[in-house]
Structures are given as C-alpha cells and as structure tokens.
Motif scaffolding. Structure first.
Motif, PDB file in Angstrom:
ATOM      1  N   SER A   1       9.578  25.490  83.384  1.00 58.68           N
ATOM      2  CA  SER A   1       9.111  26.376  84.453  1.00 58.68           C
ATOM      3  C   SER A   1       9.726  25.994  85.792  1.00 58.68           C
ATOM      4  O   SER A   1      10.046  26.862  86.602  1.00 58.68           O
ATOM      5  CB  SER A   1       7.582  26.382  84.546  1.00 58.68           C
ATOM      6  N   ALA A   2       9.918  24.702  86.040  1.00 59.39           N
ATOM      7  CA  ALA A   2      10.518  24.240  87.294  1.00 59.39           C
ATOM      8  C   ALA A   2      11.990  24.640  87.389  1.00 59.39           C
ATOM      9  O   ALA A   2      12.490  24.956  88.475  1.00 59.39           O
ATOM     10  CB  ALA A   2      10.372  22.725  87.421  1.00 59.39           C
ATOM     11  N   ALA A   3      12.682  24.656  86.261  1.00 56.56           N
ATOM     12  CA  ALA A   3      14.116  24.980  86.246  1.00 56.56           C
ATOM     13  C   ALA A   3      14.383  26.479  86.176  1.00 56.56           C
ATOM     14  O   ALA A   3      15.475  26.942  86.541  1.00 56.56           O
ATOM     15  CB  ALA A   3      14.784  24.287  85.062  1.00 56.56           C
ATOM     16  N   TRP A   4      13.417  27.247  85.737  1.00 56.34           N
ATOM     17  CA  TRP A   4      13.636  28.668  85.446  1.00 56.34           C
ATOM     18  C   TRP A   4      14.142  29.496  86.619  1.00 56.34           C
ATOM     19  O   TRP A   4      15.039  30.321  86.447  1.00 56.34           O
ATOM     20  CB  TRP A   4      12.361  29.249  84.851  1.00 56.34           C
ATOM     21  N   PRO A   5      13.644  29.328  87.847  1.00 56.33           N
ATOM     22  CA  PRO A   5      14.164  30.162  88.947  1.00 56.33           C
ATOM     23  C   PRO A   5      15.645  29.914  89.250  1.00 56.33           C
ATOM     24  O   PRO A   5      16.322  30.772  89.810  1.00 56.33           O
ATOM     25  CB  PRO A   5      13.315  29.752  90.159  1.00 56.33           C
ATOM     26  N   LYS A   6      16.140  28.752  88.871  1.00 55.49           N
ATOM     27  CA  LYS A   6      17.506  28.360  89.231  1.00 55.49           C
ATOM     28  C   LYS A   6      18.520  28.591  88.119  1.00 55.49           C
ATOM     29  O   LYS A   6      19.695  28.293  88.290  1.00 55.49           O
ATOM     30  CB  LYS A   6      17.512  26.872  89.618  1.00 55.49           C
ATOM     31  N   ASN A   7      18.070  29.085  86.966  1.00 53.57           N
ATOM     32  CA  ASN A   7      19.026  29.264  85.869  1.00 53.57           C
ATOM     33  C   ASN A   7      19.073  30.726  85.405  1.00 53.57           C
ATOM     34  O   ASN A   7      18.327  31.565  85.896  1.00 53.57           O
ATOM     35  CB  ASN A   7      18.715  28.306  84.703  1.00 53.57           C
ATOM     36  N   ASP A   8      19.965  30.994  84.478  1.00 47.68           N
ATOM     37  CA  ASP A   8      20.161  32.354  83.978  1.00 47.68           C
ATOM     38  C   ASP A   8      19.390  32.644  82.691  1.00 47.68           C
ATOM     39  O   ASP A   8      19.634  33.661  82.046  1.00 47.68           O
ATOM     40  CB  ASP A   8      21.657  32.613  83.730  1.00 47.68           C
ATOM     41  N   VAL A   9      18.490  31.770  82.313  1.00 51.33           N
ATOM     42  CA  VAL A   9      17.687  31.999  81.108  1.00 51.33           C
ATOM     43  C   VAL A   9      16.778  33.199  81.366  1.00 51.33           C
ATOM     44  O   VAL A   9      16.029  33.222  82.338  1.00 51.33           O
ATOM     45  CB  VAL A   9      16.856  30.756  80.737  1.00 51.33           C
ATOM     46  N   VAL A  10      16.895  34.211  80.514  1.00 55.27           N
ATOM     47  CA  VAL A  10      16.103  35.436  80.676  1.00 55.27           C
ATOM     48  C   VAL A  10      14.669  35.202  80.231  1.00 55.27           C
ATOM     49  O   VAL A  10      13.732  35.641  80.897  1.00 55.27           O
ATOM     50  CB  VAL A  10      16.726  36.601  79.889  1.00 55.27           C
ATOM     51  N   GLY A  11      14.483  34.534  79.092  1.00 53.02           N
ATOM     52  CA  GLY A  11      13.124  34.370  78.600  1.00 53.02           C
ATOM     53  C   GLY A  11      13.009  33.394  77.458  1.00 53.02           C
ATOM     54  O   GLY A  11      13.978  32.771  77.033  1.00 53.02           O
ATOM     55  N   PHE A  12      11.792  33.300  76.979  1.00 56.88           N
ATOM     56  CA  PHE A  12      11.425  32.392  75.907  1.00 56.88           C
ATOM     57  C   PHE A  12      10.588  33.180  74.910  1.00 56.88           C
ATOM     58  O   PHE A  12       9.742  33.989  75.317  1.00 56.88           O
ATOM     59  CB  PHE A  12      10.622  31.214  76.471  1.00 56.88           C
ATOM     60  N   SER A  13      10.792  32.952  73.611  1.00 57.20           N
ATOM     61  CA  SER A  13      10.108  33.800  72.629  1.00 57.20           C
ATOM     62  C   SER A  13       9.746  33.051  71.342  1.00 57.20           C
ATOM     63  O   SER A  13      10.227  33.396  70.264  1.00 57.20           O
ATOM     64  CB  SER A  13      10.967  35.017  72.296  1.00 57.20           C
ATOM     65  N   PRO A  14       8.875  32.075  71.422  1.00 59.98           N
ATOM     66  CA  PRO A  14       8.468  31.390  70.195  1.00 59.98           C
ATOM     67  C   PRO A  14       7.426  32.189  69.418  1.00 59.98           C
ATOM     68  O   PRO A  14       6.765  33.077  69.954  1.00 59.98           O
ATOM     69  CB  PRO A  14       7.858  30.088  70.717  1.00 59.98           C
ATOM     70  N   GLU A  15       7.299  31.843  68.163  1.00 64.24           N
ATOM     71  CA  GLU A  15       6.207  32.346  67.330  1.00 64.24           C
ATOM     72  C   GLU A  15       5.309  31.157  67.042  1.00 64.24           C
ATOM     73  O   GLU A  15       5.793  30.057  66.770  1.00 64.24           O
ATOM     74  CB  GLU A  15       6.739  32.935  66.021  1.00 64.24           C
TER      75      GLU A  15
ATOM     76  N   ASN B   1      -5.987  30.542  61.683  1.00 66.36           N
ATOM     77  CA  ASN B   1      -6.173  31.202  60.385  1.00 66.36           C
ATOM     78  C   ASN B   1      -4.854  31.626  59.747  1.00 66.36           C
ATOM     79  O   ASN B   1      -4.838  32.448  58.841  1.00 66.36           O
ATOM     80  CB  ASN B   1      -7.143  32.386  60.510  1.00 66.36           C
ATOM     81  N   GLY B   2      -3.737  31.054  60.229  1.00 68.29           N
ATOM     82  CA  GLY B   2      -2.442  31.265  59.595  1.00 68.29           C
ATOM     83  C   GLY B   2      -1.696  32.520  60.004  1.00 68.29           C
ATOM     84  O   GLY B   2      -0.648  32.828  59.440  1.00 68.29           O
ATOM     85  N   ILE B   3      -2.200  33.252  60.953  1.00 69.06           N
ATOM     86  CA  ILE B   3      -1.535  34.468  61.438  1.00 69.06           C
ATOM     87  C   ILE B   3      -0.433  34.083  62.432  1.00 69.06           C
ATOM     88  O   ILE B   3      -0.606  33.173  63.238  1.00 69.06           O
ATOM     89  CB  ILE B   3      -2.544  35.411  62.129  1.00 69.06           C
ATOM     90  N   THR B   4       0.688  34.778  62.387  1.00 68.62           N
ATOM     91  CA  THR B   4       1.766  34.537  63.339  1.00 68.62           C
ATOM     92  C   THR B   4       1.517  35.342  64.611  1.00 68.62           C
ATOM     93  O   THR B   4       1.262  36.544  64.554  1.00 68.62           O
ATOM     94  CB  THR B   4       3.131  34.941  62.741  1.00 68.62           C
ATOM     95  N   LEU B   5       1.587  34.665  65.743  1.00 70.24           N
ATOM     96  CA  LEU B   5       1.443  35.283  67.050  1.00 70.24           C
ATOM     97  C   LEU B   5       2.770  35.133  67.777  1.00 70.24           C
ATOM     98  O   LEU B   5       3.271  34.016  67.946  1.00 70.24           O
ATOM     99  CB  LEU B   5       0.310  34.611  67.834  1.00 70.24           C
ATOM    100  N   CYS B   6       3.372  36.264  68.153  1.00 72.24           N
ATOM    101  CA  CYS B   6       4.661  36.254  68.844  1.00 72.24           C
ATOM    102  C   CYS B   6       4.419  36.256  70.350  1.00 72.24           C
ATOM    103  O   CYS B   6       3.710  37.119  70.864  1.00 72.24           O
ATOM    104  CB  CYS B   6       5.485  37.476  68.461  1.00 72.24           C
TER     105      CYS B   6
END
Length: 122
Positions: A70-84, A89-94
């Motif tokens: 989060s500290a580095a995000w304003p200064k870099n070109d990373v658009v986003g993050f998308s883990p699952e 109860n074993g359900i995948t949350l995106c």
C-alpha cells in the motif's frame, strides 16, 4: 472509492487521492446511509496480510492490504491486486483492488481524480 459486489467477488476501485490517503494513513473508508443503518466499506493497510484479505462485521466490509504494497502503490504502475481466498466453508472469494481509470465513454461522473486510462493514450 467504488465497490462492486457480484456473487463471491468484491472489487474496490480507488482514485489517486484515495490511493495516496491509504498509503499515508493506512486506512480509507466510505459509507452509505440507510434509514436505520449504515453500510460501510473500508480498506486497511496491515502488516500481517500477505497481499489482500477481507472481513465482514458490524455492517462493514473491510479489505486488508499488505502495508508495504500500500505504501508503494501510489509511486508505481501496478494497476491492481486480485487474489482468491478460501472462506471457512471452502468457498472461493475473489478480491480485486485496483486504481480507478478515467472511463472511455462519456459519463456525467466527476473523473478528475481518476488515473489516466492507458487505452486512451495516443
């Protein structure tokens, strides 16, 4: 900050100033007032989070974001993050956390604080 929820998918989009506030303070929150309750969604920088995690309690969705990222995000070109993540109860949350770009179509929404859309670059 915008939120979109569809099924087991939660997406936050942050403007430039929101990304900078998160980097500086470690926290950003929005609220929607209903007649008898308030729904909130927040993002919090957290040392113990590898990338992203999420919790829902007290009518609030809180997304936890790795503090160093989060500290580095304003200064870099990373658009986003998308883990699952897997729920108890074993359900995948995106999860998706991304910078908010200027829309390609005409919109009445104020976009002056959005990131330039790379698809509009000439």
């Amino acid at each position: 900050m915008k939120i979109r929820i569809k099924g087991n998918s939660i997406r936050y989009r942050l403007t430039k100033s929101e990304v900078e506030t998160l980097a500086e303070t470690g926290y950003y929150r929005e609220e929607t007032e209903f007649p008898h309750r308030t729904f909130a969604y927040a993002i919090k920088a957290d040392n113990g989070t590898q990338e992203l995690d999420v919790d829902f309690s007290a009518d609030t969705i809180t997304m936890y974001f790795n503090r160093d990222k989060s500290a580095a995000w304003p200064k870099n070109d990373v658009v986003g993050f998308s883990p699952e993540i897997k729920t108890s109860n074993g359900i995948t949350l995106c999860l998706l956390l991304e910078k908010d770009f200027v829309c390609m179509d005409n919109t009445a929404e104020d976009q002056s604080d959005n990131y330039p859309n790379p698809k509009l670059a000439k």
